[in-house]
Design a protein around this motif. Structure first.
Motif, PDB file in Angstrom:
ATOM      1  N   PRO A   1       0.837  -1.315  -0.119  1.00  0.00           N
ATOM      2  CA  PRO A   1      -0.061  -0.006   0.112  1.00  0.00           C
ATOM      3  C   PRO A   1       0.702   1.397   0.128  1.00  0.00           C
ATOM      4  CG  PRO A   1       0.102  -0.984   2.333  1.00  0.00           C
ATOM      5  CD  PRO A   1       0.702  -1.984   1.165  1.00  0.00           C
ATOM      6  N   GLY A   2       0.370   2.319  -0.793  1.00  0.00           N
ATOM      7  CA  GLY A   2       0.980   3.710  -0.700  1.00  0.00           C
ATOM      8  C   GLY A   2       0.445   4.302   0.481  1.00  0.00           C
ATOM      9  N   MET A   3       0.284   5.463   0.607  1.00  0.00           N
ATOM     10  CA  MET A   3      -0.072   6.332   1.662  1.00  0.00           C
ATOM     11  C   MET A   3      -1.735   5.955   1.664  1.00  0.00           C
ATOM     12  SD  MET A   3       0.228   8.592   4.277  1.00  0.00           S
ATOM     13  CE  MET A   3       1.789   9.047   3.925  1.00  0.00           C
ATOM     14  N   VAL A   4      -2.416   5.644   2.761  1.00  0.00           N
ATOM     15  CA  VAL A   4      -3.822   5.284   3.000  1.00  0.00           C
ATOM     16  C   VAL A   4      -4.387   6.520   3.654  1.00  0.00           C
ATOM     17  CG1 VAL A   4      -5.248   3.767   3.552  1.00  0.00           C
ATOM     18  CG2 VAL A   4      -3.258   3.097   2.679  1.00  0.00           C
ATOM     19  N   ASP A   5      -5.584   6.884   3.103  1.00  0.00           N
ATOM     20  CA  ASP A   5      -6.259   8.030   4.101  1.00  0.00           C
ATOM     21  C   ASP A   5      -6.620   7.365   5.118  1.00  0.00           C
ATOM     22  OD1 ASP A   5      -7.739  10.296   4.430  1.00  0.00           O
ATOM     23  OD2 ASP A   5      -9.134  10.090   2.918  1.00  0.00           O
ATOM     24  N   GLY A   6      -6.430   8.266   6.209  1.00  0.00           N
ATOM     25  CA  GLY A   6      -6.837   7.828   7.628  1.00  0.00           C
ATOM     26  C   GLY A   6      -6.334   8.865   8.490  1.00  0.00           C
ATOM     27  N   PRO A   7      -6.319   8.672   9.931  1.00  0.00           N
ATOM     28  CA  PRO A   7      -5.864   9.642  10.780  1.00  0.00           C
ATOM     29  C   PRO A   7      -4.531   9.989  10.498  1.00  0.00           C
ATOM     30  CG  PRO A   7      -7.054   8.072  11.838  1.00  0.00           C
ATOM     31  CD  PRO A   7      -6.846   7.476  10.608  1.00  0.00           C
ATOM     32  N   ARG A   8      -3.508   9.159  10.498  1.00  0.00           N
ATOM     33  CA  ARG A   8      -2.241   9.506  10.298  1.00  0.00           C
ATOM     34  C   ARG A   8      -1.918  10.471   8.966  1.00  0.00           C
ATOM     35  NH1 ARG A   8       2.201   7.896   7.160  1.00  0.00           N
ATOM     36  NH2 ARG A   8       4.173   8.446   8.416  1.00  0.00           N
ATOM     37  N   PHE A   9      -2.695   9.964   7.761  1.00  0.00           N
ATOM     38  CA  PHE A   9      -2.345  10.910   6.823  1.00  0.00           C
ATOM     39  C   PHE A   9      -3.028  12.372   6.918  1.00  0.00           C
ATOM     40  CE2 PHE A   9      -4.655  12.332   2.871  1.00  0.00           C
ATOM     41  CZ  PHE A   9      -3.625  12.512   2.047  1.00  0.00           C
ATOM     42  N   ARG A  10      -4.332  12.411   7.301  1.00  0.00           N
ATOM     43  CA  ARG A  10      -4.975  13.513   7.627  1.00  0.00           C
ATOM     44  C   ARG A  10      -4.315  14.580   8.878  1.00  0.00           C
ATOM     45  NH1 ARG A  10      -8.587  14.907   3.475  1.00  0.00           N
ATOM     46  NH2 ARG A  10      -9.183  12.918   2.440  1.00  0.00           N
ATOM     47  N   ASP A  11      -4.021  13.830   9.651  1.00  0.00           N
ATOM     48  CA  ASP A  11      -3.533  14.651  11.144  1.00  0.00           C
ATOM     49  C   ASP A  11      -2.082  14.931  10.922  1.00  0.00           C
ATOM     50  OD1 ASP A  11      -6.159  14.453  12.119  1.00  0.00           O
ATOM     51  OD2 ASP A  11      -5.615  12.710  13.341  1.00  0.00           O
ATOM     52  N   LYS A  12      -1.332  14.017  10.142  1.00  0.00           N
ATOM     53  CA  LYS A  12       0.242  14.316  10.221  1.00  0.00           C
ATOM     54  C   LYS A  12       0.562  14.870   8.763  1.00  0.00           C
ATOM     55  CE  LYS A  12       4.331  14.107  11.174  1.00  0.00           C
ATOM     56  NZ  LYS A  12       5.142  15.172  11.388  1.00  0.00           N
ATOM     57  N   VAL A  13       0.432  14.156   7.819  1.00  0.00           N
ATOM     58  CA  VAL A  13       0.918  14.306   6.483  1.00  0.00           C
ATOM     59  C   VAL A  13       0.138  15.741   5.903  1.00  0.00           C
ATOM     60  CG1 VAL A  13       0.859  13.541   4.120  1.00  0.00           C
ATOM     61  CG2 VAL A  13       1.555  12.205   5.832  1.00  0.00           C
ATOM     62  N   CYS A  14      -1.348  15.701   5.900  1.00  0.00           N
ATOM     63  CA  CYS A  14      -1.861  16.979   5.545  1.00  0.00           C
ATOM     64  C   CYS A  14      -1.537  18.095   6.457  1.00  0.00           C
ATOM     65  CB  CYS A  14      -3.467  16.589   5.117  1.00  0.00           C
ATOM     66  SG  CYS A  14      -3.651  15.362   3.963  1.00  0.00           S
ATOM     67  N   ALA A  15      -1.707  17.912   7.716  1.00  0.00           N
ATOM     68  CA  ALA A  15      -1.709  19.208   8.455  1.00  0.00           C
ATOM     69  C   ALA A  15      -0.404  19.842   8.267  1.00  0.00           C
ATOM     70  CB  ALA A  15      -1.864  18.436   9.896  1.00  0.00           C
ATOM     71  N   ASP A  16       0.787  18.752   7.936  1.00  0.00           N
ATOM     72  CA  ASP A  16       2.033  19.614   7.964  1.00  0.00           C
ATOM     73  C   ASP A  16       2.296  20.261   6.614  1.00  0.00           C
ATOM     74  OD1 ASP A  16       3.065  18.407  10.377  1.00  0.00           O
ATOM     75  OD2 ASP A  16       4.121  16.812   9.340  1.00  0.00           O
ATOM     76  N   MET A  17       1.730  19.614   5.457  1.00  0.00           N
ATOM     77  CA  MET A  17       1.594  20.254   4.233  1.00  0.00           C
ATOM     78  C   MET A  17       1.009  21.371   4.295  1.00  0.00           C
ATOM     79  SD  MET A  17       0.339  18.982   0.508  1.00  0.00           S
ATOM     80  CE  MET A  17       1.796  17.947   0.074  1.00  0.00           C
ATOM     81  N   ALA A  18      -0.275  21.646   4.686  1.00  0.00           N
ATOM     82  CA  ALA A  18      -1.208  22.714   5.269  1.00  0.00           C
ATOM     83  C   ALA A  18      -0.412  23.891   5.670  1.00  0.00           C
ATOM     84  CB  ALA A  18      -2.429  22.538   5.953  1.00  0.00           C
ATOM     85  N   ARG A  19       0.339  23.663   6.689  1.00  0.00           N
ATOM     86  CA  ARG A  19       0.986  24.495   7.711  1.00  0.00           C
ATOM     87  C   ARG A  19       2.202  25.212   6.641  1.00  0.00           C
ATOM     88  NH1 ARG A  19      -0.106  21.210  12.053  1.00  0.00           N
ATOM     89  NH2 ARG A  19       1.931  20.038  11.775  1.00  0.00           N
TER      90      ARG A  19
END
Length: 85
Positions: free
Chosen positions: A10-28
């Protein structure tokens, strides 16, 4: 022994780690919303969508079923085409 050996990758899978870490870091970093970050992340995939847990489950079910009986020694990426780009 008639044993098939395959690997679902699997690649990056949508879920808490993706939303709360990956997306949050990119958003900031980019001063955008987390949802905009998720959309930008999706653009990195050939299929332009984020992998969900059901995508991984479906690949595993396929590999575990009789319809894959002639498949062995395969590394099956389930990442929306990210690895191929």
């Amino acid at each position: 022994h008639n044993i098939n050996v395959n690997y679902v990758a699997p690649g990056m899978v949508d879920g808490p780690r993706f939303r709360d870490k990956v997306c949050a870091d990119m958003a900031r970093r980019l001063n955008i919303t987390p949802e905009e970050a998720a959309e930008r992340h999706a653009q990195d995939y050939a299929l332009k969508r984020i992998t969900v847990d059901q995508d991984i489950a479906n690949a595993c079910l396929f590999m575990a079923s009789d319809v894959s009986r002639q498949i062995t020694g395969v590394d099956l990426p389930v990442d929306g085409g990210w690895a191929m780009l």
